[in-house]
Design an enzyme around this catalytic site. Structure first.
Site, PDB file in Angstrom:
ATOM      1  N   TYR A   1       0.821  -1.231   0.000  1.00 44.69           N
ATOM      2  CA  TYR A   1       0.000   0.000   0.000  1.00 44.69           C
ATOM      3  C   TYR A   1       0.846   1.269   0.000  1.00 44.69           C
ATOM      4  CZ  TYR A   1      -0.446  -0.069   5.311  1.00 44.69           C
ATOM      5  OH  TYR A   1      -0.278  -0.074   6.658  1.00 44.69           O
ATOM      6  N   GLU A   2       0.251   2.325  -0.463  1.00 43.21           N
ATOM      7  CA  GLU A   2       0.976   3.586  -0.709  1.00 43.21           C
ATOM      8  C   GLU A   2       2.093   3.404  -1.744  1.00 43.21           C
ATOM      9  OE1 GLU A   2      -0.927   5.497   0.484  1.00 43.21           O
ATOM     10  OE2 GLU A   2      -1.663   4.601   2.316  1.00 43.21           O
TER      11      GLU A   2
END
Lengths: 594, 594
Positions: A438-439
Site C-alpha cells: 500500500y501507498e
C-alpha cells in the site's frame, strides 16, 4: 499476547547521535523540542502503547471488522482506545499549533508513531490519516476550509481518509474515473466508486472527512486532470456540526490476510444524486497535493516496517531466551535456551542490526525533513529536502521489505509455535504483508527512485549522499577500535558510485534499466543502513571513551555494525551485480516462454 | 479460486532430460515405468488435481477444522475427495506391489505429489502420511505387523500419522518423554502427550494408525532410548477389523495461520489406563526407523515448496497477463497488461527460473533415490545414496525457503489484490509458511548438512558432486549457443569448492562454523539449481537442434538458465561471503547486547 517495551534507549540514542535532535531543537519553530520534553513524550507514548494499544492488538485481529448494512463495526475496545488516544492529544503531536497541534518536529513524532505501529498497526492507521490529511490541507486548502475542518482533524474529533484507488486505478492514478460536477453554489457533486479505503467508514468519530481525487468535466486525461475534493460523511449544518448524511455509502469491506482491525472499504459516491464535495486548491492540480498526504503516508509505512520488525524482534528474543531445546553445539550442555544455537543467535543479531539500520535511516530522514522545513539557510534546507526526496522511496520500499523479512524471521525463531496464531508473531507476519504494497508497491518505489530521483537529475543528489558516506568512512580510517569498518563502508560507497555511473551510461536501455530498479532500491537501502550503523558505531565509541553511558550497550552497537557489514554488504554487492546483469536477459526473454 | 493446470510439459521434460526416466525405467523393479504409462499417470493426476482437489482448497481454508468433544471435523468435501483419492489408488503409486501398491519409481510419484500439493496441500498431507509410514514399516516392522497393517495403509483404507513432537520435545527428540510400559502379552501401554500431530484425529477413515516414539522403562536417556510403536485409534478385533477404541484422545487442535484444512492435533495417550501399542523393530532403535518416515516427509516437504511456488506462479502470471495498469515505460502505450512492466516481468521470470531449478533438483534427487534402491551395481547405487543423503537437507531446506519466496512474490505481483483473501494467493503464502518449519526447520536442515553430511565425511561426497557440476560446465565450454553459461557454472563450482576447503580448515571453530550453516544451505541450493538449469539448457539445445519439440519452448529454457545465472549466482557469492565473515562476529557478540 506479545509484551512490548518501547525501545527507548535505542530510540533516544539514534535521535541524539544520528538524527541530531539537539540541533533540530534549535531550529526556528522547533524550540519546544527540548531534551526533557522529548524524553517525557517518548516515555508517555511508550506507556500508552504498551498499556492501551498492545492489549487490543490480538483481539482486534481475531474479531476483525464487519459491515452491517452500511455501518462498519470496528473491534471491541477500538472506541475506548480511540477516545483515550484523542483525549491525550497524540494526533496533533507534530501538527501546526495554529490549528491545535503541538508543533513538535517530525523527528520527535517519528519514534512515537513507531510505537503506535509496533503495538497496534491496524488501530494506528486511523489517526495517522489525520496527520497526513492535515499536511495536505495545510498546503492547498483555502483559509475558510482550514478554519472549518482543520481543528477537528488535528484534535481527532473527526476522522480523515485518503480516497485514491478505484477498481481500474490502483498504482495507475491516471486511470481515475470519479466525476466531479460543479453545482450552482460553487461546490461539486461526486460520482463514482473508490476501493481499498482504509477506515472509509466507521462510527468511532461523529464525522469523517474524505479527501478524494476526481475529474472535473473539463479535465484533461491522465494525472494532469485530477482535482482534489473534501467530502465529509455528514454535511455540516449552520453551526458547523455534522448534519445531513452525504451521498457516500460503504458497500463492502475487504476480507484481508492481515490488519483485520482496520476496515478496508469500498465507498460508493453519488448513488442518490451526488456526494457533495469541495474543491481543494486549483482545478486539475489535485495530484500534487494528494502526494503531500501520500508522501507522509509513505514515510509512515516505512516506519511501520521498523515498528513491526521491532515487535517481532522483541517476541523472538523473549522466546529464544526462554525456550529450552537441544544441545549446545560447543559445550554439549543441555537445558539451555535456544539462543545458544548459533543459527538462532544469527537470526536475532541480524534482526537487531537491520532494525537499528532502518531506524537510523528513518529518524535521520525525519530530521532532514525538519531541517528542510525549518532551517533558515535556504541552501541547507534545500539540500535536506533533496535528500528526503531521494530517500523517500528507500524509506518506504526498503524498510517495508526488511520489516517483512524480520517478521518472517521471528516466526522461524518460534518454529512451530510461530505458525499457531496464539503466540502473535503470525499476526505480525500477516499484518506486515500489506506494507510493501500500500501507498505504492516496492516496484513503484523503485521506479520512482530510479526515474524521478536519480536519472532525472543525473544522479546529482545521490552523488552528494555518496560523498557524505565517504566522509563517515574517512572518520573510520585508522580509527583505533573501528578502523575495520572503514573499508566495508567505503566499499558501499564505491558500489553506489559504480552503479550510478552505470545507470547514467545506460539510460537508453530503458527496459533493461528498470528491470534493475528493485535491486537498486535494495542496494541503496543496505548502503544507507551501513552508513547509519557506521555513524552509530562512531557515536557509541565516542560516548564509551567518554564514560558516558552503559559500556556494554555501547560496545554492542559497534558489534552490530560489524555484523551488518559482514552479512548485508555481500547482499549489496549481489544486488549491484544483478542490477547490471538481469536487464538484458530479461528484456529479450520471450513472454511466451513464461 | 485460482485455476491450476498441471505443468506437464515442464515435468515431462525434466523427467526425461534431467532425471533420466528412461534409464530408471530399465532398472530391475522399475520396468513398469514405461514412457507411455508415466505420461498417462501424469495426465490423469493432473486431471484429478485440477478437477477434484483444486475446488476444495479455498473452501477448506475458510472453513477449517473443528473439534467437537473428541471428534475432529474436517472441511466439507474432504470425505468425498478422500474416497475418490483412495479409490483411484493414488496412495500406493510408488509403494510395494506385495502390499497392494503399484511399485512405480519415486521419480514418477514425485511430480504426482507435486500436483496434489499444488492444488490442495492441506488435504494431500493426509495420504502422504500413508506413504511415509509404509516406507518406515517396510524397513522395521515384523512380517506379522506388515500382514496386519500394510495393505490397509497402502490402499488408504486406514489413515496414518507420525507422532514425534511433545511440548518439551520439538526439534529436540532427545527430550521425548512418552512412556511405554510392557504388558503381559508382549504389547505396550503408552502414556503421555504428543502435539502438532497432523491428521492425528479425523473420521475420514475407519481407523488411524499412529507411529509413535516413546521410551521403554529401561531406556537410556537421549535419542538412543527411543523406541517405535504402532498404536491404532481402534484396536483390531478377532477379524482384524476396527473394534474397541484405544486410549488415545484428541484434546485440542491448533489455530494456525495456514493449512486450515489439515487438523493439527494434541493427542493424549493413556488417560484411562494406557494406550495399547506394538513395538516396531528393536527396543531403543526407534529413531532410525522414524527417520525413514521423516526423510520421506522431508523430501515431500521440499516438493511442497515447488508445488506451492508453481501454483503461485500460475496465479501471478495469469493476473499479470490480464490486469491492465500503467504505461509501458518504453513505448509509452497504455492499456497494456502489467506484464509489460520490467519489474513485473522480472518477478515472473525469476519465479519460473527458480521453479525449474527446484524441480530439476527434486526430480533428479528422486531419480537418484531410485538408482540407490534398484541399481544392480553396488557402487553406482552407493554413490547415488550418498548424493541423496547429501542433498536431502537442501531439497527440504532450500526448496521450502524458495517456495516461500515465490508465494511472497506472487502476492507482490497481485498488489493489493494479493492481500485480500478472495484471490487465493494469500492462502498460498499462509500455507507455505509452515514448510520451512515442519519436519525440521531450515536451521535444523542446515546443521544436518554441515555436520552430518559434510564435515563428518570431510566433504567427500560434496567434492564428488562438485566434480559432476564441473563436468556439465565442461560440456558448455565453447558451446556455440550456450558457451556463456560455462563460466557462470564453473564459478558456482569454485564457490562450493572454496567453501568446502574453508569449512574443513575451520572445523575447530564450531560456533563460527554453524553460524554459517544456513548461508551454506542457500549456497548449495543455488549452485545445484544452477547446475540443473545448465543441464536443462544443454538438453533443450540438443532437442532444438534435432528439431524435436517446440522451438520457442526450448529456447525459453536456455534463457531461463541465463536469467538464473544473472540473478541467483550473485546471491550464491553473497552467501559464501557471509558464511565466512559472520561467524566470528556473531560468536563474540554479547547476548546481553541483544
Amino acid at each position: 499476547m506479545i509484551d512490548y517495551q518501547a525501545p527507548l534507549r535505542d530510540m533516544q540514542f539514534i535521535l541524539d547521535e544520528l538524527a541530531g535532535l539537539k540541533q533540530i531543537g534549535q531550529l526556528p519553530g522547533c524550540e519546544d523540542a527540548s531534551p526533557d520534553l522529548v524524553g517525557a513524550v517518548l516515555e508517555e507514548a511508550g506507556k500508552f502503547a504498551a498499556g492501551v494499544l498492545t492489549p487490543l492488538n490480538q483481539a482486534g485481529d481475531r474479531q476483525g471488522c464487519r459491515l452491517e448494512g452500511e455501518r462498519v463495526i470496528t473491534p471491541d475496545g477500538w472506541q475506548a482506545a480511540y477516545d483515550q488516544f484523542r483525549d491525550a492529544s497524540w494526533i496533533g503531536l507534530s501538527l501546526p499549533p495554529e490549528h491545535g497541534g503541538q508543533g513538535l518536529p517530525k523527528l520527535v513524532s517519528t519514534p512515537v508513531w513507531e510505537m503506535w505501529f509496533s503495538t497496534n498497526m491496524a488501530f494506528a492507521m486511523l489517526p495517522q490519516l489525520n496527520v497526513g490529511q492535515t499536511e495536505a490541507l495545510m498546503i492547498a486548502a483555502s483559509e475558510a476550509q482550514k478554519a472549518t475542518w482543520l481543528e477537528k482533524i488535528v484534535s481527532g474529533e473527526w476522522a480523515a481518509t485518503m480516497n485514491l484507488t478505484e477498481p481500474q486505478a490502483g498504482s495507475d492514478l491516471a486511470a481515475t474515473r470519479m466525476r466531479a460536477e460543479p453545482t450552482d453554489d460553487g461546490a461539486y457533486r461526486l460520482f463514482g466508486q473508490k476501493i481499498f479505503i482504509s477506515y472509509g467508514e466507521h462510527e468511532l468519530t461523529p464525522n469523517i472527512l474524505h479527501l478524494v481525487l476526481a475529474r472535473l468535466p473539463d479535465a484533461p486525461p491522465g494525472v494532469k486532470g485530477l482535482s482534489l475534493f473534501l467530502a465529509p460523511k455528514y454535511l455540516l449544518d449552520a453551526q458547523g456540526e455534522p448534519g445531513e448524511k452525504n451521498d457516500i455509502r460503504c458497500i463492502a469491506i475487504e476480507h484481508k490476510m492481515g490488519i483485520h482491525g482496520s476496515p478496508t472499504c469500498t465507498l460508493s459516491y453519488g448513488d442518490q444524486g451526488g456526494a457533495l464535495g469541495y474543491l481543494v486548491g486549483e482545478p486539475h492540480q489535485g495530484l500534487a497535493t494528494m502526494f503531500v498526504m501520500m508522501n507522509d503516508a509513505r514515510f509512515n509505512v516505512g516506519v511501520q516496517g521498523v515498528a513491526l520488525g521491532e515487535r517481532a524482534y522483541q517476541a523472538a528474543l523473549a522466546y529464544a531466551r526462554e525456550r529450552v531445546q537441544g544441545r549446545d553445539i560447543v559445550s554439549g550442555a543441555t537445558g539451555r535456551p535456544i539462543l545458544v544455537h548459533p543459527d538462532v543467535k544469527r537470526m536475532l543479531v541480524s534482526m537487531r542490526a537491520r532494525l537499528m539500520a532502518m531506524r537510523g535511516l528513518l529518524y535521520t530522514a525525519a530530521g532532514w525533513f525538519d531541517i528542510a522545513r525549518h532551517h533558515p539557510d535556504a541552501e541547507v534546507a534545500d539540500k535536506h529536502r533533496r535528500y528526503v526526496d531521494l530517500l523517500m522511496p528507500v524509506a518506504k520500499g526498503w524498510c517495508t521489505e526488511v520489516g517483512n523479512d524480520l517478521c518472517d524471521e521471528a516466526i522461524q525463531v518460534f518454529g512451530g509455535m510461530g505458525f499457531v496464531e496464539e503466540t502473535g508473531v503470525a499476526q505480525l507476519f500477516r499484518d506486515a504483508r500489506i506494507i510493501t504494497i500500500y501507498e505504492g508497491t516496492t516496484g513503484i518505489q523503485a521506479n520512482d527512485l530510479l526515474g524521478r530521483k536519480i536519472l532525472r537529475e543525473e544522479g546529482a543528489t545521490l552523488r552528494e549522499l555518496i560523498g557524505d558516506i565517504r566522509e563517515t568512512a574517512a572518520q573510520l580510517d585508522g580509527h583505533e577500535r573501528l578502523g575495520d569498518l572503514a573499508e566495508a563502508l567505503r566499499d558501499q560507497a564505491a558500489l553506489l558510485e559504480e552503479t550510478t555511473d552505470w545507470l547514467l551510461a545506460h539510460q537508453a536501455d530503458t527496459a533493461d534499466l528498470y528491470a534493475g530498479a528493485v535491486p537498486l532500491l535494495h542496494l541503496l537501502g543496505i548502503a544507507c543502513g551501513a552508513w547509519q550503523l557506521a555513524r552509530l558505531a562512531l557515536a557509541a565509541d565516542t560516548r564509551r571513551e567518554a564514560g558516558d553511558g552503559d559500556a556494554d550497550y555501547l560496545a554492542g552497537l559497534a558489534e552490530l555494525a560489524r555484523f551488518y557489514m559482514a552479512t548485508q554488504a555481500p547482499q549489496a554487492r549481489a544486488h549491484a551485480q544483478t542490477l547490471r546483469q538481469a536487464g538484458a536477459v530479461l528484456t529479450r526473454f520471450p513472454d511466451a516462454s513464461l
